[in-house]
Every structure is written in C-alpha cells, then in structure tokens.
Design a protein around this motif. Sequence first.
Motif, PDB file in Angstrom:
ATOM      1  N   ILE A 134       0.832  -1.205   0.000  1.00 28.22           N
ATOM      2  CA  ILE A 134       0.000   0.000   0.000  1.00 28.22           C
ATOM      3  C   ILE A 134       0.870   1.260   0.000  1.00 28.22           C
ATOM      4  N   ASP A 135       0.234   2.367  -0.381  1.00 26.23           N
ATOM      5  CA  ASP A 135       0.881   3.684  -0.331  1.00 26.23           C
ATOM      6  C   ASP A 135       0.252   4.472   0.806  1.00 26.23           C
ATOM      7  N   VAL A 136       1.034   5.341   1.418  1.00 22.22           N
ATOM      8  CA  VAL A 136       0.499   6.153   2.515  1.00 22.22           C
ATOM      9  C   VAL A 136       0.939   7.615   2.364  1.00 22.22           C
ATOM     10  N   HIS A 137       0.191   8.492   3.019  1.00 23.05           N
ATOM     11  CA  HIS A 137       0.559   9.910   3.159  1.00 23.05           C
ATOM     12  C   HIS A 137       0.937  10.127   4.622  1.00 23.05           C
ATOM     13  N   LEU A 138       2.140  10.563   4.865  1.00 19.90           N
ATOM     14  CA  LEU A 138       2.561  10.844   6.236  1.00 19.90           C
ATOM     15  C   LEU A 138       2.359  12.330   6.511  1.00 19.90           C
ATOM     16  N   LYS A 139       1.523  12.595   7.494  1.00 19.58           N
ATOM     17  CA  LYS A 139       1.112  13.985   7.715  1.00 19.58           C
ATOM     18  C   LYS A 139       1.953  14.688   8.769  1.00 19.58           C
ATOM     19  N   MET A 140       2.385  15.888   8.402  1.00 22.17           N
ATOM     20  CA  MET A 140       3.144  16.707   9.346  1.00 22.17           C
ATOM     21  C   MET A 140       2.259  17.829   9.869  1.00 22.17           C
ATOM     22  N   ASN A 141       2.336  18.059  11.176  1.00 21.96           N
ATOM     23  CA  ASN A 141       1.635  19.184  11.798  1.00 21.96           C
ATOM     24  C   ASN A 141       2.563  20.394  11.737  1.00 21.96           C
ATOM     25  N   THR A 142       2.285  21.310  10.817  1.00 20.71           N
ATOM     26  CA  THR A 142       3.169  22.472  10.662  1.00 20.71           C
ATOM     27  C   THR A 142       2.558  23.725  11.293  1.00 20.71           C
ATOM     28  N   GLY A 143       1.584  23.511  12.190  1.00 20.28           N
ATOM     29  CA  GLY A 143       1.067  24.668  12.915  1.00 20.28           C
ATOM     30  C   GLY A 143      -0.443  24.732  13.017  1.00 20.28           C
ATOM     31  N   MET A 182       3.148  15.048   3.537  1.00 17.11           N
ATOM     32  CA  MET A 182       1.931  15.852   3.455  1.00 17.11           C
ATOM     33  C   MET A 182       1.805  16.809   4.628  1.00 17.11           C
ATOM     34  N   THR A 183       1.258  17.992   4.349  1.00 19.41           N
ATOM     35  CA  THR A 183       0.818  18.861   5.435  1.00 19.41           C
ATOM     36  C   THR A 183      -0.433  19.605   4.988  1.00 19.41           C
ATOM     37  N   HIS A 184      -1.011  20.403   5.868  1.00 20.19           N
ATOM     38  CA  HIS A 184      -2.285  21.078   5.556  1.00 20.19           C
ATOM     39  C   HIS A 184      -2.204  22.515   6.057  1.00 20.19           C
ATOM     40  N   PHE A 185      -2.704  23.442   5.242  1.00 21.77           N
ATOM     41  CA  PHE A 185      -2.609  24.867   5.582  1.00 21.77           C
ATOM     42  C   PHE A 185      -3.805  25.346   6.402  1.00 21.77           C
ATOM     43  N   ALA A 186      -3.515  26.179   7.388  1.00 17.82           N
ATOM     44  CA  ALA A 186      -4.567  26.717   8.253  1.00 17.82           C
ATOM     45  C   ALA A 186      -5.164  27.996   7.685  1.00 17.82           C
ATOM     46  N   LEU A 236      -1.642  34.874   2.437  1.00 20.20           N
ATOM     47  CA  LEU A 236      -0.210  34.588   2.402  1.00 20.20           C
ATOM     48  C   LEU A 236       0.451  35.003   3.707  1.00 20.20           C
ATOM     49  N   GLU A 237      -0.072  36.055   4.318  1.00 21.95           N
ATOM     50  CA  GLU A 237       0.651  36.680   5.432  1.00 21.95           C
ATOM     51  C   GLU A 237      -0.190  36.767   6.701  1.00 21.95           C
ATOM     52  N   ASN A 238      -0.917  35.726   7.049  1.00 20.67           N
ATOM     53  CA  ASN A 238      -1.636  35.749   8.321  1.00 20.67           C
ATOM     54  C   ASN A 238      -0.625  35.966   9.451  1.00 20.67           C
ATOM     55  N   GLU A 239      -0.931  36.860  10.374  1.00 17.24           N
ATOM     56  CA  GLU A 239       0.113  37.218  11.339  1.00 17.24           C
ATOM     57  C   GLU A 239       0.400  36.125  12.356  1.00 17.24           C
ATOM     58  N   ARG A 240      -0.574  35.237  12.618  1.00 15.03           N
ATOM     59  CA  ARG A 240      -0.285  34.128  13.536  1.00 15.03           C
ATOM     60  C   ARG A 240       0.467  33.013  12.830  1.00 15.03           C
ATOM     61  N   LEU A 241      -0.004  32.671  11.605  1.00 15.10           N
ATOM     62  CA  LEU A 241       0.566  31.503  10.921  1.00 15.10           C
ATOM     63  C   LEU A 241       0.320  31.660   9.422  1.00 15.10           C
ATOM     64  N   SER A 242       1.350  31.971   8.688  1.00 13.49           N
ATOM     65  CA  SER A 242       1.193  32.175   7.244  1.00 13.49           C
ATOM     66  C   SER A 242       1.496  30.879   6.492  1.00 13.49           C
ATOM     67  N   ILE A 243       1.066  30.827   5.237  1.00 10.91           N
ATOM     68  CA  ILE A 243       1.458  29.706   4.383  1.00 10.91           C
ATOM     69  C   ILE A 243       2.976  29.617   4.325  1.00 10.91           C
ATOM     70  N   ARG A 244       3.600  30.777   4.177  1.00 15.03           N
ATOM     71  CA  ARG A 244       5.071  30.775   4.086  1.00 15.03           C
ATOM     72  C   ARG A 244       5.700  30.102   5.296  1.00 15.03           C
ATOM     73  N   GLU A 245       5.187  30.416   6.473  1.00  9.20           N
ATOM     74  CA  GLU A 245       5.749  29.841   7.699  1.00  9.20           C
ATOM     75  C   GLU A 245       5.489  28.329   7.737  1.00  9.20           C
ATOM     76  N   GLN A 246       4.301  27.911   7.328  1.00  3.89           N
ATOM     77  CA  GLN A 246       4.017  26.465   7.326  1.00  3.89           C
ATOM     78  C   GLN A 246       4.918  25.745   6.329  1.00  3.89           C
ATOM     79  N   VAL A 247       5.146  26.368   5.174  1.00  6.32           N
ATOM     80  CA  VAL A 247       6.029  25.752   4.182  1.00  6.32           C
ATOM     81  C   VAL A 247       7.452  25.656   4.746  1.00  6.32           C
ATOM     82  N   ARG A 248       7.867  26.703   5.452  1.00  4.85           N
ATOM     83  CA  ARG A 248       9.221  26.696   6.044  1.00  4.85           C
ATOM     84  C   ARG A 248       9.370  25.528   7.029  1.00  4.85           C
TER      85      ARG A 248
END
Length: 368
Positions: A118-127, A157-161, A166-178
């Motif tokens: 089987i194939d799986v997606h391993l999920k990371m909690n990036t915020g 895999m990860t998921h955006f909040a 792009l620039e949410n002050e608590r948690l941006s896409i950029r920060e999650q990608v980082r």
Amino acid sequence: MPRPLSATIHLESMKHNLARARSCAPGANIWAVVKANAYGHGLERGLRGFADADGLALIETENAVRLRELGWTRPILLLEGIFDGSDVALLAEHGFNSTVHCIEQVKMLEYTRLSHPIDVHLKMNTGMNRLGFRPGEYAAAHARLRAIPGIRHITLMTHFANADELENERLSIREQVRRFQLGAAGLPGERSLSNSGGVLQQALLSEALSNDWVRPGIMLYGGTPGGPTAAEYKLRPTMTLASEIIGIQQLQAGDAVGYGSSFAAPGPMTVGVVACGYADGYPRHASHGTPVLVDGVRTTLIGRVSMDMMTVDLTPVANARVGSKVLLWGDGLPIDEVAASAGTIGYELMCALAARVRVREGALGQPA
Ligand SMILES: *Cc1c(COP(=O)(O)O)cnc(C)c1O
C-alpha cells in the motif's frame, strides 16, 4: 407537483473548475476532494464531475469502497487515515492510500500483515495543530513506516490553516512551508501540501510551494476559501438552489413578519414567501439583507428563516406573483456571498443541503 425547491448540479462546471485547478498548479497531480458527499453534490456526481482527476480523496472507508464499486480504479486517499487496526485489511484489499497522522496509526500498520503493498501519506503538523507529527518527530515516523514490509510509497503531506492569506500574522502559508521543509529535509517521497487556498496562491508562492500532488476541494465546487471571488478566479458555480414564491402578503407600516416578529415593515410593502427553510439547508442565521434573486431581480431576505419557508422583499420586483422563480444561490448569485451574509462559508451551505431537497443535473444558464 413536487414542492418547487430543487438543487441543480452542474457537472460541466465541476469539470471546468478541475481544469482551472490544473492550470493553477501545472505539473501537479490532483486529488479531487469528495468528502462530505462531494461537498453536498453527491458522491457519485463527484466521481463523474471529476472523472479527469488523478485521484479522489475523502474520509470514510465505506465511501471509499463505494467509489471502487462505482468503478473508480485510480487512487483513493483517506484524509484521516484508518480508525482501527481492522481497517488495515481494507487498505490492502482495495488499494487505498491512507493518511498516517499519529503513532497509533503507525502501530496499527506495524501489527497487521499487509496482503498487498500500500501507499500512505505521512502527515506533518506544521502549525494547524489538528492532525500530524511535529516537524521534529517526522523523520522518526517516516523511518518506522519505511521499515514496514508492504508499505511502498510514502508521500509527505501537510495542511494549511490560512490558505487564503499569504501573510496571516499568527501563521502564514510561508511559515508552514518553512516548517514543512525543515521537517521533511532529506526525506524521499512526493510532496502534497496545497488545498484550494494553496492551489489558488500557487502562482504567488511559486517555487516555495512545489507540490507533486494538490488536494483542492472548495474551488472545484465553485467556492473560494476567502480572498478574491470565485468569478475573479474564473471558477463556475456547481450547485444552484432554486425555488418559487408560494405566497404573497401586502404589509402596512409597522406590520411584522415571521417568528419573533424581528422585521417590521417601514412602510407599505409586498412580501413573498419562498418554499425553502432551514430544514432544507438554508442557513437560519442569514440576516436581513441576505441577497436573493426573484425573477432575476436582486432583492433581500427579511425576517427570520423558518423551517420550511423564508420571506423576501418583493418591492423591487415588478409583477412578482405566486410561482415567480427564486434563486437562493448558484448560477447568478455566488454562494460565498450568501454565506457571508449568514456569517458562514460556502462550504457549510453546500454540505448542509438537506436530503429532502430534490437534486437534478443541468447546465448553467438553464432555467432551474
Ligand atoms: C478538506 C481537505 C482539503 C480540501 O480543502 P479545501 O479548502 O476545500 O480545498 C484538502 N486536504 C485535506 C487534508 C482536507 O481535509
């Protein structure tokens, strides 16, 4: 005659929106997200509308099995993975790709022999702090999965909040990608980060947001996660909710309408009663001023939405009568606009479409 309320699903728009997702994320494979009964459109219609997708993603194993029974042979992704060790056999039997987001799921896979790879997606909690391994725990989880015989590909895999900003002050896409890049550094495997918001922002984030797979949901149904409108993104509505006027009242100044008498006529006015209420999925919290089209004329909801009916101002609608067509959302009235007036999002309105509403299929621009 059946009650005049019906939802029309526009399969051609689903196909069009999928093509839009492809052009926003060139080169990426697409998981068309069909969870929640394909966002209220019907699982089987999701399968047909997104026949060009590379895979379908949803939540429940029984609905994944149903997709196989309906003839879907391409990949299927379980977005929350399995809920019990006994589900492991299903993954192997039907070739489901399972998200793995916690150590308990890793153990379920370790303890059960897989009859097929089987194939799986391993999920990371990036915020987001919902599902997934923290960046610092991610490589270790990856190593444990790799040690399991029968696990073939591991997609990272990860998921955006806040994918619409792009620039949410608590948690941006950029920060999650980082954070994602940090946690996934050096690990082999394809990458899957973007939901609709990420796909729609892809052009702005370019290199930083390279996805092998994307997971659009709402944009495929002609809604947006926020930001610019669906029309600005060249997305087309996929669900039109329409009904008719079934009664008319002439009010004098001071006459109240509906439960709670929350609306009182400022002067003489004509009120139309529409066959649609909260038991159909129309939001009860929609406020005075929520847009509605009657015979193509834009007017507004007044008074409280009740279970089976709602009331609209017919003053601007010349010749309105019992039987006049009422458009609640969809082709000609963006669902996101109606949702905003009700303090919610298009997602919720689509998903809440009630089972008692007749559903049919039709092209855009046709009378509902
Ligand atoms: C629901 C979901 C999506 C799709 O999100 P949209 O905002 O509708 O595009 C993508 N990935 C995961 C993990 C989801 O749960």
